[in-house]
Design a protein around this motif. Structure first.
Motif, short mmCIF file in Angstrom:
data_model
loop_
_atom_site.label_atom_id
_atom_site.label_comp_id
_atom_site.label_asym_id
_atom_site.label_seq_id
_atom_site.Cartn_x
_atom_site.Cartn_y
_atom_site.Cartn_z
N GLY A 147 0.80 -1.22 0.00
CA GLY A 147 0.00 0.00 0.00
C GLY A 147 0.83 1.27 0.00
N PRO A 148 0.32 2.30 -0.67
CA PRO A 148 1.03 3.56 -0.79
C PRO A 148 0.71 4.57 0.30
CG PRO A 148 -0.88 3.62 -2.21
CD PRO A 148 -0.89 2.26 -1.52
N ASP A 154 3.21 1.88 8.82
CA ASP A 154 1.86 1.59 8.31
C ASP A 154 1.82 0.51 7.23
OD1 ASP A 154 0.92 3.49 10.07
OD2 ASP A 154 0.41 4.97 8.53
N PRO A 155 2.76 0.51 6.26
CA PRO A 155 2.65 -0.48 5.17
C PRO A 155 2.86 -1.94 5.59
CG PRO A 155 3.99 1.39 4.49
CD PRO A 155 3.80 1.51 5.97
N ALA A 166 -10.08 -10.44 3.48
CA ALA A 166 -9.87 -9.11 2.88
C ALA A 166 -8.95 -8.25 3.74
CB ALA A 166 -11.21 -8.42 2.69
N GLU A 167 -8.01 -8.89 4.43
CA GLU A 167 -7.11 -8.13 5.30
C GLU A 167 -6.21 -7.20 4.50
OE1 GLU A 167 -6.32 -10.65 9.32
OE2 GLU A 167 -5.04 -11.11 7.61
N ARG A 168 -6.01 -6.01 5.05
CA ARG A 168 -5.13 -5.03 4.42
C ARG A 168 -4.20 -4.43 5.46
NH1 ARG A 168 -8.84 -0.56 2.86
NH2 ARG A 168 -9.98 -1.32 4.66
N THR A 169 -3.04 -3.98 5.01
CA THR A 169 -2.17 -3.20 5.88
C THR A 169 -2.73 -1.78 5.97
OG1 THR A 169 -0.71 -2.28 4.19
CG2 THR A 169 -0.17 -4.50 5.03
N VAL A 170 -2.28 -1.02 6.95
CA VAL A 170 -2.72 0.36 7.08
C VAL A 170 -2.27 1.19 5.87
CG1 VAL A 170 -2.63 2.44 8.53
CG2 VAL A 170 -2.80 0.19 9.59
N GLY A 171 -1.20 0.75 5.23
CA GLY A 171 -0.76 1.41 4.00
C GLY A 171 -1.77 1.32 2.88
#
Length: 198
Positions: A147-148, A154-155, A166-171
């Protein structure tokens, strides 16, 4: 309009705090701090937050907020902790910090990559009264950045409570999502009753 100074030279934090403050105290203006940076020689988040808030309040004559925050990795005994910004050395190199942490965890399996972002916010008033509040955001660390968005760690931080598929990093989160759920947002919710007294 009443003002409070945020004791940081980090423009990312000023933007983040203004967005969080606006949601609950739209009449309160967060202004950046342009004074000298004090030596952060505390060994806890609370100690460092108070050092910064005291310096900003003394320099500006305004009520001052200061955040000290970082990431605490369970398998590393809570490190980097207060050393999060300097984990790879005194240059405050966010990319180097992230790469070093990933390298240190390269042989650690997913179930043991638990971590939490921690934020302590200090409020120091010109009359010398002081308060601190804390927010914690539990999760675990990804094996590689994604993630940008965001900044710092965060990334690689995957917050708890997401749908596993559907897990995502904070990035990969929007700024609005982060400002609603982050460790700073959680600490700020605890700060709101104190801000009402300003």
């Amino acid at each position: 309009m009443p003002r409070v100074v945020l004791a940081t030279h980090n423009p990312h934090k000023v933007e983040e705090f203004q967005a969080i403050v606006a949601a609950t105290r739209p009449d309160l203006e967060v202004v950046g701090y342009d004074g000298p940076e004090p030596v952060e020689d505390g060994v806890t988040f609370a100690a460092n937050a108070l050092i910064k808030a005291r310096a900003a309040a003394a320099h500006t004559g305004l009520p001052a907020l200061a955040d000290d925050s970082g990431i605490a990795v369970d398998v590393l005994g809570g490190s980097p902790g207060v050393f999060s910004a300097y984990w790879a050395g005194h240059r405050k190199d966010a990319t180097a910090n992230l790469e070093l942490l990933l390298d240190q965890l390269s042989d650690v399996a997913d179930p043991h990559r638990t971590a939490q972002f921690v934020s302590v916010i200090a409020l120091v008033r010109p009359d010398g009264t002081e308060d601190t509040v804390e927010g914690r955001w539990p999760g675990r660390l990804a094996a590689a950045p994604a993630g940008p968005g965001g900044f710092g760690y965060d990334p690689i931080f995957i917050p708890d409570g997401q749908d596993a598929a559907a897990e995502r990093t904070v990035g990969e989160w929007s700024a609005e999502e982060k400002n609603t759920h982050s460790h700073r947002a959680r600490a700020f919710r605890n700060l709101v009753p104190l801000l009402r007294t300003l």
